[in-house]
Design an enzyme around this catalytic site. Structure first.
Site, PDB file in Angstrom:
ATOM      1  N   ASN A  58       0.856  -1.176   0.000  1.00  0.00           N
ATOM      2  CA  ASN A  58       0.000   0.000   0.000  1.00  0.00           C
ATOM      3  C   ASN A  58       0.898   1.233   0.000  1.00  0.00           C
ATOM      4  OD1 ASN A  58      -2.339  -1.614   0.209  1.00  0.00           O
ATOM      5  ND2 ASN A  58      -2.076  -1.762   2.419  1.00  0.00           N
ATOM      6  N   GLY A 116      -3.952   3.440   0.678  1.00  0.00           N
ATOM      7  CA  GLY A 116      -4.335   2.843   1.958  1.00  0.00           C
ATOM      8  C   GLY A 116      -3.178   2.626   2.910  1.00  0.00           C
ATOM      9  N   GLN A 117      -2.045   3.319   2.671  1.00  0.00           N
ATOM     10  CA  GLN A 117      -0.881   3.134   3.552  1.00  0.00           C
ATOM     11  C   GLN A 117      -1.132   3.799   4.902  1.00  0.00           C
ATOM     12  OE1 GLN A 117       2.831   4.634   1.969  1.00  0.00           O
ATOM     13  NE2 GLN A 117       4.040   3.761   3.649  1.00  0.00           N
ATOM     14  N   HIS A 175       6.660  -1.388   3.459  1.00  0.00           N
ATOM     15  CA  HIS A 175       6.462  -2.785   3.857  1.00  0.00           C
ATOM     16  C   HIS A 175       5.726  -3.514   2.754  1.00  0.00           C
ATOM     17  CE1 HIS A 175       3.244  -0.272   5.496  1.00  0.00           C
ATOM     18  NE2 HIS A 175       2.418  -1.280   5.312  1.00  0.00           N
ATOM     19  N   LEU A 176       6.105  -4.762   2.554  1.00  0.00           N
ATOM     20  CA  LEU A 176       5.426  -5.640   1.609  1.00  0.00           C
ATOM     21  C   LEU A 176       4.588  -6.612   2.423  1.00  0.00           C
ATOM     22  CD1 LEU A 176       8.418  -6.560  -0.757  1.00  0.00           C
ATOM     23  CD2 LEU A 176       6.886  -4.595  -0.897  1.00  0.00           C
TER      24      LEU A 176
HETATM   25  P1  AMP Z   1      -0.589  -0.521   5.683  1.00  0.00           P
HETATM   26  O1  AMP Z   1      -2.040  -0.178   5.633  1.00  0.00           O
HETATM   27  O2  AMP Z   1      -0.134  -1.160   4.397  1.00  0.00           O
HETATM   28  O3  AMP Z   1       0.274   0.655   6.095  1.00  0.00           O
HETATM   29  O4  AMP Z   1      -0.483  -1.658   6.765  1.00  0.00           O
HETATM   30  C1  AMP Z   1       0.179  -1.545   7.981  1.00  0.00           C
HETATM   31  C2  AMP Z   1       0.104  -2.903   8.623  1.00  0.00           C
HETATM   32  O5  AMP Z   1       0.942  -2.899   9.763  1.00  0.00           O
HETATM   33  C3  AMP Z   1      -1.299  -3.294   9.107  1.00  0.00           C
HETATM   34  O6  AMP Z   1      -1.680  -4.528   8.491  1.00  0.00           O
HETATM   35  C4  AMP Z   1      -1.124  -3.436  10.614  1.00  0.00           C
HETATM   36  O7  AMP Z   1      -1.913  -4.469  11.160  1.00  0.00           O
HETATM   37  C5  AMP Z   1       0.359  -3.714  10.728  1.00  0.00           C
HETATM   38  N1  AMP Z   1       0.962  -3.338  12.003  1.00  0.00           N
HETATM   39  C6  AMP Z   1       0.844  -2.169  12.658  1.00  0.00           C
HETATM   40  N2  AMP Z   1       1.571  -2.181  13.786  1.00  0.00           N
HETATM   41  C7  AMP Z   1       2.176  -3.390  13.838  1.00  0.00           C
HETATM   42  C8  AMP Z   1       3.056  -4.022  14.775  1.00  0.00           C
HETATM   43  N3  AMP Z   1       3.499  -3.380  15.878  1.00  0.00           N
HETATM   44  N4  AMP Z   1       3.466  -5.280  14.513  1.00  0.00           N
HETATM   45  C9  AMP Z   1       3.049  -5.929  13.403  1.00  0.00           C
HETATM   46  N5  AMP Z   1       2.220  -5.384  12.491  1.00  0.00           N
HETATM   47  C10 AMP Z   1       1.776  -4.143  12.703  1.00  0.00           C
END
Ligand code: AMP
Length: 114
Positions: free
Chosen positions: A83, A89-90, A96-97
């Protein structure tokens, strides 16, 4: 910088690590959206794919994701998503992938208008 993924990389926040190498780490998403949901991130802070300039790091991230999928035994198939930006939707501003698998995944495209 107050970045949760930088803190995970630094060992300052807990995470369920599944893989690491010199330039990337992979850990389980805290709110999994599939039976397997792993995040692959660069150790250095890169805000998003928009800011990724290093082709070696780009390759390392892709190969790490594929290795995670093999280690998780996602032989039936899997999906890689990054994202990017507000419309993408980031939520976490550290590249991150998402590696999704372990179930038949639905289509994840925006709804068609008209
Ligand atoms: P995005 O919407 O692509 O930015 O996704 C961020 C992702 O990070 C989401 O799926 C969250 O559930 C995940 N996330 C947020 N904080 C953590 C954390 N401390 N450890 C693992 N995953 C996380």
């Amino acid at each position: 910088m107050d970045c949760i993924f930088c803190k995970i990389v630094a060992g300052e926040l807990p995470a369920k690590l599944v893989r690491e190498d010199a330039s990337t780490i992979a850990f389980r998403d805290v709110k999994p959206q599939a039976p397997t949901h792993v995040l692959v991130v660069p150790r250095v802070h890169v805000g998003s794919l928009d800011e990724l300039k290093d082709p070696t790091l780009a390759g390392a991230l892709l190969l790490a994701a594929a290795e995670v999928a093999r280690a998780e035994k996602l032989a039936g198939g899997w999906r890689l998503i990054s994202n990017t930006g507000a419309d993408g939707g980031q939520v976490v501003q550290h590249l991150h992938l998402h590696v999704f698998g372990g179930a038949k995944l639905g289509r994840m495209l925006p709804e068609r208008k008209g």
